[in-house]
Design an enzyme around this catalytic site. Sequence first.
Site, PDB file in Angstrom:
ATOM      1  N   GLU A 171     -22.982  17.695   5.855  1.00 39.41           N
ATOM      2  CA  GLU A 171     -23.765  16.887   4.909  1.00 39.41           C
ATOM      3  C   GLU A 171     -24.332  17.807   3.832  1.00 39.41           C
ATOM      4  O   GLU A 171     -24.949  18.822   4.148  1.00 39.41           O
ATOM      5  CB  GLU A 171     -24.889  16.159   5.667  1.00 39.41           C
ATOM      6  CG  GLU A 171     -25.942  15.506   4.804  1.00 39.41           C
ATOM      7  CD  GLU A 171     -25.398  14.515   3.767  1.00 39.41           C
ATOM      8  OE1 GLU A 171     -24.629  13.622   4.131  1.00 39.41           O
ATOM      9  OE2 GLU A 171     -25.747  14.667   2.574  1.00 39.41           O
ATOM     10  N   ARG A 220     -34.230  -2.637  -5.774  1.00 35.34           N
ATOM     11  CA  ARG A 220     -34.557  -2.561  -4.338  1.00 35.34           C
ATOM     12  C   ARG A 220     -36.024  -2.185  -4.207  1.00 35.34           C
ATOM     13  O   ARG A 220     -36.456  -1.143  -4.675  1.00 35.34           O
ATOM     14  CB  ARG A 220     -33.658  -1.530  -3.668  1.00 35.34           C
ATOM     15  CG  ARG A 220     -32.212  -1.837  -3.915  1.00 35.34           C
ATOM     16  CD  ARG A 220     -31.316  -0.757  -3.430  1.00 35.34           C
ATOM     17  NE  ARG A 220     -31.136  -0.837  -1.997  1.00 35.34           N
ATOM     18  CZ  ARG A 220     -30.284  -0.068  -1.333  1.00 35.34           C
ATOM     19  NH1 ARG A 220     -29.581   0.843  -1.965  1.00 35.34           N
ATOM     20  NH2 ARG A 220     -30.153  -0.197  -0.052  1.00 35.34           N
ATOM     21  N   ASP A 248     -17.968   3.633   2.417  1.00 36.67           N
ATOM     22  CA  ASP A 248     -17.957   3.345   0.980  1.00 36.67           C
ATOM     23  C   ASP A 248     -16.942   4.195   0.223  1.00 36.67           C
ATOM     24  O   ASP A 248     -16.544   3.838  -0.884  1.00 36.67           O
ATOM     25  CB  ASP A 248     -19.348   3.610   0.376  1.00 36.67           C
ATOM     26  CG  ASP A 248     -20.263   2.403   0.499  1.00 36.67           C
ATOM     27  OD1 ASP A 248     -19.937   1.492   1.285  1.00 36.67           O
ATOM     28  OD2 ASP A 248     -21.304   2.374  -0.192  1.00 36.67           O
TER      29      ASP A 248
HETATM   30  P1  FAD Z   1     -23.140   6.995   1.782  1.00 38.73           P
HETATM   31  O1  FAD Z   1     -24.342   6.342   2.307  1.00 38.73           O
HETATM   32  O2  FAD Z   1     -23.017   7.107   0.295  1.00 38.73           O
HETATM   33  O3  FAD Z   1     -23.089   8.450   2.437  1.00 38.73           O
HETATM   34  C1  FAD Z   1     -22.266   9.469   1.925  1.00 38.73           C
HETATM   35  C2  FAD Z   1     -22.866  10.812   2.382  1.00 38.73           C
HETATM   36  O4  FAD Z   1     -21.940  11.851   2.059  1.00 38.73           O
HETATM   37  C3  FAD Z   1     -24.173  11.140   1.671  1.00 38.73           C
HETATM   38  O5  FAD Z   1     -25.136  11.491   2.638  1.00 38.73           O
HETATM   39  C4  FAD Z   1     -23.820  12.312   0.766  1.00 38.73           C
HETATM   40  O6  FAD Z   1     -24.885  13.208   0.583  1.00 38.73           O
HETATM   41  C5  FAD Z   1     -22.680  12.954   1.563  1.00 38.73           C
HETATM   42  N1  FAD Z   1     -21.748  13.740   0.742  1.00 38.73           N
HETATM   43  C6  FAD Z   1     -21.170  13.367  -0.434  1.00 38.73           C
HETATM   44  N2  FAD Z   1     -20.340  14.341  -0.873  1.00 38.73           N
HETATM   45  C7  FAD Z   1     -20.394  15.339   0.051  1.00 38.73           C
HETATM   46  C8  FAD Z   1     -19.768  16.620   0.144  1.00 38.73           C
HETATM   47  N3  FAD Z   1     -18.896  17.049  -0.782  1.00 38.73           N
HETATM   48  N4  FAD Z   1     -20.042  17.390   1.213  1.00 38.73           N
HETATM   49  C9  FAD Z   1     -20.910  16.967   2.182  1.00 38.73           C
HETATM   50  N5  FAD Z   1     -21.546  15.773   2.131  1.00 38.73           N
HETATM   51  C10 FAD Z   1     -21.291  14.967   1.076  1.00 38.73           C
HETATM   52  N6  FAD Z   1     -24.780  -2.722   4.041  1.00 38.73           N
HETATM   53  C11 FAD Z   1     -25.053  -3.415   5.185  1.00 38.73           C
HETATM   54  O7  FAD Z   1     -24.285  -3.321   6.166  1.00 38.73           O
HETATM   55  N7  FAD Z   1     -26.162  -4.231   5.276  1.00 38.73           N
HETATM   56  C12 FAD Z   1     -27.032  -4.397   4.223  1.00 38.73           C
HETATM   57  O8  FAD Z   1     -28.023  -5.122   4.321  1.00 38.73           O
HETATM   58  C13 FAD Z   1     -26.753  -3.683   2.997  1.00 38.73           C
HETATM   59  N8  FAD Z   1     -27.569  -3.829   1.927  1.00 38.73           N
HETATM   60  C14 FAD Z   1     -27.278  -3.160   0.769  1.00 38.73           C
HETATM   61  C15 FAD Z   1     -28.099  -3.352  -0.354  1.00 38.73           C
HETATM   62  C16 FAD Z   1     -27.816  -2.714  -1.554  1.00 38.73           C
HETATM   63  C17 FAD Z   1     -28.675  -2.981  -2.760  1.00 38.73           C
HETATM   64  C18 FAD Z   1     -26.702  -1.823  -1.624  1.00 38.73           C
HETATM   65  C19 FAD Z   1     -26.365  -1.100  -2.899  1.00 38.73           C
HETATM   66  C20 FAD Z   1     -25.886  -1.616  -0.511  1.00 38.73           C
HETATM   67  C21 FAD Z   1     -26.152  -2.285   0.689  1.00 38.73           C
HETATM   68  N9  FAD Z   1     -25.345  -2.123   1.821  1.00 38.73           N
HETATM   69  C22 FAD Z   1     -25.597  -2.828   2.960  1.00 38.73           C
HETATM   70  C23 FAD Z   1     -24.183  -1.207   1.776  1.00 38.73           C
HETATM   71  C24 FAD Z   1     -24.497   0.123   2.496  1.00 38.73           C
HETATM   72  O9  FAD Z   1     -25.688   0.665   1.976  1.00 38.73           O
HETATM   73  C25 FAD Z   1     -23.346   1.105   2.295  1.00 38.73           C
HETATM   74  O10 FAD Z   1     -22.121   0.454   2.550  1.00 38.73           O
HETATM   75  C26 FAD Z   1     -23.480   2.303   3.236  1.00 38.73           C
HETATM   76  O11 FAD Z   1     -24.737   2.910   3.111  1.00 38.73           O
HETATM   77  C27 FAD Z   1     -22.373   3.313   2.930  1.00 38.73           C
HETATM   78  O12 FAD Z   1     -22.472   4.396   3.828  1.00 38.73           O
HETATM   79  P2  FAD Z   1     -21.480   5.641   3.700  1.00 38.73           P
HETATM   80  O13 FAD Z   1     -21.880   6.567   4.786  1.00 38.73           O
HETATM   81  O14 FAD Z   1     -20.080   5.186   3.615  1.00 38.73           O
HETATM   82  O15 FAD Z   1     -21.804   6.278   2.275  1.00 38.73           O
END
Ligand code: FAD
Length: 394
Positions: free
Chosen positions: A35, A184, A307
């Site tokens: 991370e 938010r 995502d």
């Molecule tokens: P992210 O949360 O973006 O995590 C990616 C991680 O990778 C980060 O910690 C970043 O620092 C790290 N990273 C990036 N590049 C590197 C690198 N090169 N090296 C090391 N680390 C790196 N979903 C639900 O299920 N329920 C809900 O109620 C909901 N409400 C939402 C409301 C809003 C307004 C929004 C915008 C979204 C909502 N979502 C909800 C969607 C949800 O927030 C996302 O789908 C989810 O957080 C995505 O998680 P992720 O781990 O895929 O990506």
Amino acid sequence: MPTDPLNVLIVGAGIGGLQAALALATDGHQITVFESAKAFENVGAGIRVPPSSSRLSQAWGVDFSQVKQEVSRGNRFVDWKGKHLLDVPFFDVRDRYGAPYYFIHRADLVNLLVKTAEQKPNVTIRLNSRVVSYNFEEPSLELGSGEVVAGDVIIVADGIKSSVRDVINGRPLAPQDTGDVAYRILVPAQPLLDDPNMAHLVKNPWAVHWMGPEGHAVGYPLRGGELYNIIIDVTHASDLGEPISNDEQIWKSARSNAELVERFKDWCPEVRRLCAMTGDYLKWKLADFDQLDNWVHPSGKVALLGDACHPMMPYMAQGAAQASEDAATLAAALREGSSIPEALKIYESQRKPRTTYIARNTRVLQDWLHVYDGPARDARDKMMQFDNERNPIF
Ligand code: FAD
């Protein structure tokens, strides 16, 4: 796959990467999560965790009783003038799906996932570890420090701004502007509890949706009724705030509540009151894309998750929940596939249609939630009230 435990490298400790770590660790694999952030921030608003996700998390050892969550009673739909249209109650969710539908503070959820991961001897989370390059053929990654770490398979969960998605996809595919922005907001619940007209919002944990022209608001209580979470989504065209530049897309900024008070001045008293309570908040441009060509690199050793491969509008509260399903499917595919490339192919082929279907449905909801007064709205409301008669509020 009848094999020794795999050495799995996961990039990103967001909700997606952490869930992948838990799912794969439960199968005995050796997991290292990288991370880039120096620490897990204690910020964020609420997140809805549907039973599809909470049930999987429980199976991976997550104990939701360790955080102050709320069990959702369901979705309530109200028009912008305050007329109640439909309740979709969740009273039988636990029996039907094997786990509750929760409202949780995002920071509490991340901390709970981290704590659960840290209790597993085969998971290591490395903070302050930005991945800067990949070897796709003989899987390894290079950190900003110059250190190179090798593994059997790499799962990239680096979010909507994924640095490696285009390489894995085989062609560039930038997330597109959906036309909407999201505010938010978290407010203390006590002033709502003190107001006889608003207290029901905190005491009865429904996700209330107020729907109006070019915008809607969603509210639900958090942390055992200490906080109230508000998400307001409006089209750029009807947003009275400072426009966010493309560079700011999805990044946050704190502003005053004046633009919200003005934007919602003709709405029902509940929405006006919530806007007036708002202090600083986060404002995001909502972005998505339809679907990638490929989630797995041609080497068959590196795959995307969360995502990074399926950003979607939040209108079904499904983004992070879909990452839970990615994680469970990936773990099952690694059990069942005869090799890592075959397992990753199974994972992609099972997950892509479902996430594409859900992302497309969030776009349909965008129109449905933001419809203008007139024939289209009358038709929508009639359909909702018909549903309400068949499915009365308990
Ligand atoms: P992210 O949360 O973006 O995590 C990616 C991680 O990778 C980060 O910690 C970043 O620092 C790290 N990273 C990036 N590049 C590197 C690198 N090169 N090296 C090391 N680390 C790196 N979903 C639900 O299920 N329920 C809900 O109620 C909901 N409400 C939402 C409301 C809003 C307004 C929004 C915008 C979204 C909502 N979502 C909800 C969607 C949800 O927030 C996302 O789908 C989810 O957080 C995505 O998680 P992720 O781990 O895929 O990506």
